[in-house]
Structure formats: C-alpha cells, structure tokens
Scaffold this motif. Structure first.
Motif, PDB file in Angstrom:
ATOM      1  N   GLN A  25       0.852  -1.180   0.000  1.00  0.00           N
ATOM      2  CA  GLN A  25       0.000   0.000   0.000  1.00  0.00           C
ATOM      3  C   GLN A  25       0.893   1.237   0.000  1.00  0.00           C
ATOM      4  OE1 GLN A  25      -3.626   0.204   0.397  1.00  0.00           O
ATOM      5  NE2 GLN A  25      -3.254   2.368  -0.072  1.00  0.00           N
ATOM      6  N   LEU A  26       0.843   2.009  -1.079  1.00  0.00           N
ATOM      7  CA  LEU A  26       1.635   3.225  -1.147  1.00  0.00           C
ATOM      8  C   LEU A  26       1.052   4.295  -0.228  1.00  0.00           C
ATOM      9  CD1 LEU A  26       2.263   3.399  -5.010  1.00  0.00           C
ATOM     10  CD2 LEU A  26       3.692   2.342  -3.246  1.00  0.00           C
ATOM     11  N   ASP A  27       1.760   5.408  -0.119  1.00  0.00           N
ATOM     12  CA  ASP A  27       1.302   6.497   0.734  1.00  0.00           C
ATOM     13  C   ASP A  27       0.659   7.623  -0.055  1.00  0.00           C
ATOM     14  OD1 ASP A  27       3.708   7.074  -0.515  1.00  0.00           O
ATOM     15  OD2 ASP A  27       4.515   8.255   1.137  1.00  0.00           O
ATOM     16  N   TRP A  28       0.681   7.531  -1.379  1.00  0.00           N
ATOM     17  CA  TRP A  28       0.283   8.675  -2.205  1.00  0.00           C
ATOM     18  C   TRP A  28      -0.043   8.178  -3.605  1.00  0.00           C
ATOM     19  CZ3 TRP A  28      -0.856  12.988   0.096  1.00  0.00           C
ATOM     20  CH2 TRP A  28      -0.919  14.196  -0.600  1.00  0.00           C
ATOM     21  N   ILE A  29      -0.465   9.097  -4.448  1.00  0.00           N
ATOM     22  CA  ILE A  29      -0.636   8.748  -5.859  1.00  0.00           C
ATOM     23  C   ILE A  29       0.738   8.382  -6.432  1.00  0.00           C
ATOM     24  CG2 ILE A  29      -2.721  10.113  -6.224  1.00  0.00           C
ATOM     25  CD1 ILE A  29      -1.018  12.377  -7.257  1.00  0.00           C
ATOM     26  N   PRO A  30       0.793   7.500  -7.420  1.00  0.00           N
ATOM     27  CA  PRO A  30       2.084   6.967  -7.891  1.00  0.00           C
ATOM     28  C   PRO A  30       2.868   7.950  -8.763  1.00  0.00           C
ATOM     29  CG  PRO A  30       0.300   5.998  -9.130  1.00  0.00           C
ATOM     30  CD  PRO A  30      -0.349   6.823  -8.061  1.00  0.00           C
ATOM     31  N   THR A  31       3.668   8.790  -8.129  1.00  0.00           N
ATOM     32  CA  THR A  31       4.527   9.729  -8.840  1.00  0.00           C
ATOM     33  C   THR A  31       5.910   9.105  -9.025  1.00  0.00           C
ATOM     34  OG1 THR A  31       5.429  10.783  -6.853  1.00  0.00           O
ATOM     35  CG2 THR A  31       3.293  11.579  -7.660  1.00  0.00           C
ATOM     36  N   GLY A  32       6.838   9.896  -9.574  1.00  0.00           N
ATOM     37  CA  GLY A  32       8.202   9.417  -9.745  1.00  0.00           C
ATOM     38  C   GLY A  32       8.874   9.042  -8.441  1.00  0.00           C
ATOM     39  N   GLU A  33       8.357   9.542  -7.333  1.00  0.00           N
ATOM     40  CA  GLU A  33       8.858   9.160  -6.013  1.00  0.00           C
ATOM     41  C   GLU A  33       8.769   7.658  -5.805  1.00  0.00           C
ATOM     42  OE1 GLU A  33       7.621   9.919  -1.317  1.00  0.00           O
ATOM     43  OE2 GLU A  33       6.457  10.826  -2.943  1.00  0.00           O
ATOM     44  N   MET A  98      12.013  -0.860   7.561  1.00  0.00           N
ATOM     45  CA  MET A  98      13.120  -0.295   6.789  1.00  0.00           C
ATOM     46  C   MET A  98      12.909   1.204   6.660  1.00  0.00           C
ATOM     47  SD  MET A  98      14.234  -1.130   2.837  1.00  0.00           S
ATOM     48  CE  MET A  98      15.120   0.095   1.862  1.00  0.00           C
ATOM     49  N   GLN A  99      13.930   1.980   7.011  1.00  0.00           N
ATOM     50  CA  GLN A  99      13.863   3.424   6.826  1.00  0.00           C
ATOM     51  C   GLN A  99      14.323   3.764   5.414  1.00  0.00           C
ATOM     52  OE1 GLN A  99      12.546   5.530   9.109  1.00  0.00           O
ATOM     53  NE2 GLN A  99      12.657   7.039   7.469  1.00  0.00           N
ATOM     54  N   VAL A 100      13.495   4.487   4.667  1.00  0.00           N
ATOM     55  CA  VAL A 100      13.830   4.828   3.287  1.00  0.00           C
ATOM     56  C   VAL A 100      14.435   6.232   3.210  1.00  0.00           C
ATOM     57  CG1 VAL A 100      12.970   5.081   0.936  1.00  0.00           C
ATOM     58  CG2 VAL A 100      12.049   3.281   2.405  1.00  0.00           C
ATOM     59  N   TYR A 101      13.729   7.244   3.732  1.00  0.00           N
ATOM     60  CA  TYR A 101      14.235   8.619   3.698  1.00  0.00           C
ATOM     61  C   TYR A 101      14.967   8.917   5.000  1.00  0.00           C
ATOM     62  CZ  TYR A 101      11.051   9.412  -0.249  1.00  0.00           C
ATOM     63  OH  TYR A 101      10.411   9.327  -1.450  1.00  0.00           O
ATOM     64  N   THR A 102      16.211   9.343   4.870  1.00  0.00           N
ATOM     65  CA  THR A 102      17.022   9.616   6.062  1.00  0.00           C
ATOM     66  C   THR A 102      16.697  10.958   6.695  1.00  0.00           C
ATOM     67  OG1 THR A 102      18.786  10.684   4.794  1.00  0.00           O
ATOM     68  CG2 THR A 102      18.930   8.286   5.072  1.00  0.00           C
ATOM     69  N   HIS A 103      16.043  11.847   5.962  1.00  0.00           N
ATOM     70  CA  HIS A 103      15.604  13.118   6.519  1.00  0.00           C
ATOM     71  C   HIS A 103      14.343  13.542   5.771  1.00  0.00           C
ATOM     72  CE1 HIS A 103      18.309  14.006   3.195  1.00  0.00           C
ATOM     73  NE2 HIS A 103      17.811  15.216   3.096  1.00  0.00           N
ATOM     74  N   SER A 104      13.645  14.466   6.349  1.00  0.00           N
ATOM     75  CA  SER A 104      12.295  14.755   5.902  1.00  0.00           C
ATOM     76  C   SER A 104      12.237  15.727   4.718  1.00  0.00           C
ATOM     77  CB  SER A 104      11.488  15.354   7.066  1.00  0.00           C
ATOM     78  OG  SER A 104      10.279  15.906   6.602  1.00  0.00           O
ATOM     79  N   PRO A 105      11.515  15.360   3.652  1.00  0.00           N
ATOM     80  CA  PRO A 105      11.278  16.295   2.548  1.00  0.00           C
ATOM     81  C   PRO A 105       9.974  17.079   2.713  1.00  0.00           C
ATOM     82  CG  PRO A 105      10.671  14.092   1.877  1.00  0.00           C
ATOM     83  CD  PRO A 105      11.081  14.005   3.320  1.00  0.00           C
ATOM     84  N   ALA A 179       9.082  18.005  -0.898  1.00  0.00           N
ATOM     85  CA  ALA A 179       9.839  18.878  -1.793  1.00  0.00           C
ATOM     86  C   ALA A 179      10.208  18.173  -3.094  1.00  0.00           C
ATOM     87  CB  ALA A 179      11.096  19.373  -1.083  1.00  0.00           C
ATOM     88  N   ILE A 180      10.289  16.855  -3.060  1.00  0.00           N
ATOM     89  CA  ILE A 180      10.665  16.104  -4.259  1.00  0.00           C
ATOM     90  C   ILE A 180       9.591  16.150  -5.337  1.00  0.00           C
ATOM     91  CG2 ILE A 180      12.247  14.536  -3.107  1.00  0.00           C
ATOM     92  CD1 ILE A 180      10.089  12.589  -2.711  1.00  0.00           C
ATOM     93  N   THR A 273      18.232  11.672  -3.344  1.00  0.00           N
ATOM     94  CA  THR A 273      19.072  12.429  -2.403  1.00  0.00           C
ATOM     95  C   THR A 273      18.631  12.217  -0.959  1.00  0.00           C
ATOM     96  OG1 THR A 273      17.728  14.459  -2.492  1.00  0.00           O
ATOM     97  CG2 THR A 273      19.431  14.194  -4.177  1.00  0.00           C
ATOM     98  N   TYR A 274      17.387  11.794  -0.774  1.00  0.00           N
ATOM     99  CA  TYR A 274      16.882  11.509   0.566  1.00  0.00           C
ATOM    100  C   TYR A 274      17.138  10.058   0.976  1.00  0.00           C
ATOM    101  CZ  TYR A 274      14.447  15.973   0.379  1.00  0.00           C
ATOM    102  OH  TYR A 274      14.166  17.318   0.305  1.00  0.00           O
ATOM    103  N   VAL A 275      17.467   9.219  -0.003  1.00  0.00           N
ATOM    104  CA  VAL A 275      17.678   7.795   0.261  1.00  0.00           C
ATOM    105  C   VAL A 275      19.159   7.465   0.396  1.00  0.00           C
ATOM    106  CG1 VAL A 275      17.262   5.451  -0.589  1.00  0.00           C
ATOM    107  CG2 VAL A 275      15.561   7.252  -1.017  1.00  0.00           C
ATOM    108  N   PHE A 276      19.953   7.972  -0.537  1.00  0.00           N
ATOM    109  CA  PHE A 276      21.389   7.670  -0.565  1.00  0.00           C
ATOM    110  C   PHE A 276      22.176   8.955  -0.304  1.00  0.00           C
ATOM    111  CE2 PHE A 276      19.344   4.560  -3.413  1.00  0.00           C
ATOM    112  CZ  PHE A 276      19.752   3.380  -2.797  1.00  0.00           C
TER     113      PHE A 276
END
Length: 323
Positions: A25-33, A98-105, A179-180, A273-276
């Motif tokens: 289950q995604l969190d949003w509409i399926p964008t490039g994110e 699993m943590q995907v984003y290391t900081h908040s966008p 922001a992404i 940039t939020y993942v790696f």
C-alpha cells in the motif's frame, strides 16, 4: 544415462514454486517518487525472491497504516511520524521494517504570487490536507519554531489528487507536499501562469526521519521470511533505480501513463538524495541512527501533546530484516 535423464525429466515435471502474494500500500498517488517500487515489480525483483507483489495507490500515511492494521495490505509505504502517533494513541499493530528517507522532505507549497515567503505568513490561511497526512502532525512544531500560531490555520480536507489544482487555482493558500514533488507540480503551475515555491520544514531545524516501509505485526511474527525477502527486494529495487533512473521511470510510466517521463525523472532524481547520502552511508541502508530516531520521536510526540517518556522509540521499528 537413462537414470540421469529420468531424474531430469522428473525435476522438470515438478510444479514451479508457489509465490507468496502480498500487497504494498503506497502512501500517495504513484509519482516518480515511487518509481523504484514499480520498476522493481516490472523487472521481477520481488518475483525472483518468491513474492508476487501488487501495488496500490495511497491516500496519506495515516490511511496506509490504518489499512495495514485492518488487514487490507501486508506492507506499506508510510511516514514514521504517522506510525509513531498511531502506535502511541491506538497501539496499532504495525512496525517499521526499513527506513527509506534519512531526513524529511516535508514542505508547504505556496504560489510566488501570494508573497508568502515564510511559515509565519501562513497564519490565518487555508491549507489543504488529506486524512492522516503527516504534514499536519508536524506542522504545529514547525510553526512554533518559526514563531507562528498553528491554531490560526483553517485545514481544508480533500483527496490527494486535488491538492495541487486547488493551490494553483488559488482556492487554498498552501498545500503540503514533499519537496521532491516540486518539479512536476511547478510545471503544471507554469502552464497556468503561476509559479510554486517550496517552504521546507527542515529550514526551521525540523530534521527528522520520514518515509519508510512498514509491515503488520502479525506478518512479522507469522512469516518473518516473507518480510525479510520483501525488504531485500526493496533494497535491490532502490539501488537499481538509483543507477538506472531513466529506465526506472520508463517502467514506472508504463504502469502509470498519467505520469510524464520528465516529471518522473525530476521526482526520482530528488528522491534519491533523501535515500542515498552521507547519513545512509554512515548508518547503513535502511537503518536508524538512535539519536535521530529519538529526536524524531521527541518532536513528533511534543507536536501532538504526547509525553515522549511514555514510549521507547525503539518500539516503533525492527532491524531484524535488514542485512
């Protein structure tokens, strides 16, 4: 020789190993994110690990967590702050694996024409929101840090797919987005003669963990091997998408033709940039650093008038399925 051939024939006659069926289950509409997930499914990354994975769009992190808690999906993409609040208040049986984003966008999008340049200027304004949206969970603390009054805001509930259009048409004064998403949302605004400006939450010092992968506690207890393989597939998918962004977006657009290739690439480029990054390299892909996790919980708890001392933030996560 006949014996060997007979053995080979019997092995070939065996049925293929059954795939574990699971829903993400995604969190949003399926964008490039979300391109890494769709590309991973298209390339058979999870299938190679014995998982027949399906994806479905989301309506905000809170809704994703509730759907998992109610048994509608096995895995989800959700903000860890929304998970923390749900566990603290309702003890939902969902855990971050699993943590995907290391900081908040997290950010607020406003129109340049509005002359809103900081969070204090949002006082008394109308801001769109979706049920359980993690931006609203954090917003009181962000406004406090900015010296503003969060109670003065009028929140306008709507579907996620309507928020950008409502902002561009000036029927709301601000809209919460990662922001992404700025690249493609601003492109739409420019077609209407407007320009979107992002006000990142992190500018107020609000640097916390964000999006991660979650699973139900029942699944973690009853089928830990499935959870391990799912996490392994997610890591492989993100690593491949990082190194093959144009192809990942081509596969994403194949499944989601409403997304333009360049919009996908703009979002995916920002997402990575939020993942790696340096934090991920120091902590390990998908892992949490204890100090940032505690800081995240403290800020989430205080923004929701929850005593941080009531729960250990380690209860929200498990590292058992990470390499």
């Amino acid at each position: 020789m006949r014996y060997v051939l007979a053995m080979l024939a019997s092995l070939l006659a065996l049925p293929a190993q059954a795939q574990d069926r699971a829903l993400l289950q995604l969190d949003w509409i399926p964008t490039g994110e979300h391109a890494a997930y769709f590309a991973g499914v298209q390339r058979g990354t999870w299938r190679e690990l014995g998982i027949d994975l399906s994806l479905t769009r989301g309506f905000g992190s809170g809704d994703t967590i509730n759907k998992l808690a109610n048994g509608a999906a096995q895995f989800g993409v959700a903000d860890i702050g929304a998970l923390m609040v749900a566990r603290a208040r309702q003890n939902v049986p969902v855990t971050s694996v699993m943590q995907v984003y290391t900081h908040s966008p997290h950010s607020m999008f406003v129109l340049r024409a509005s002359n809103i340049t900081n969070f204090r200027q949002l006082e008394g304004r109308r801001i769109s929101i979706t049920p359980g949206n993690s931006h609203r969970l954090y917003f009181p603390e962000v406004m406090r840090r900015a010296g503003g009054n969060a109670d003065s805001i009028t929140w306008v509930n709507m579907d996620a797919s309507a928020m950008a259009a409502m902002l561009i048409s000036r029927r709301v004064d601000a809209a919460p987005f990662f922001a992404i998403h700025h690249y493609y949302q601003n492109k739409a605004a420019q077609r209407a003669g407007q320009e979107i400006v992002a006000l990142p939450f992190v500018e107020t010092g609000f640097a916390i963990y964000s999006t991660g992968l979650v699973a139900t506690d029942a699944l973690i207890q009853q089928n830990p091997d499935l959870v391990r393989r799912f996490v392994q597939g997610a890591q492989r998918s993100f690593e491949w998408a990082r190194d093959n962004q144009a192809e990942a977006c081509r596969l994403h657009v194949t499944r989601n033709p409403e997304v333009a290739q360049d919009d996908c690439e703009g979002s995916l480029r920002a997402t990575m940039t939020y993942v790696f990054n340096d934090h991920q390299r120091a902590t390990g892909f998908g892992r949490w650093e204890s100090e940032r996790l505690a800081f995240t919980w403290r800020n989430v708890a205080e923004s929701q008038q929850i005593d941080p001392a009531t729960l250990d933030p380690a209860r929200f996560i498990t590292t058992n399925f990470l390499p």
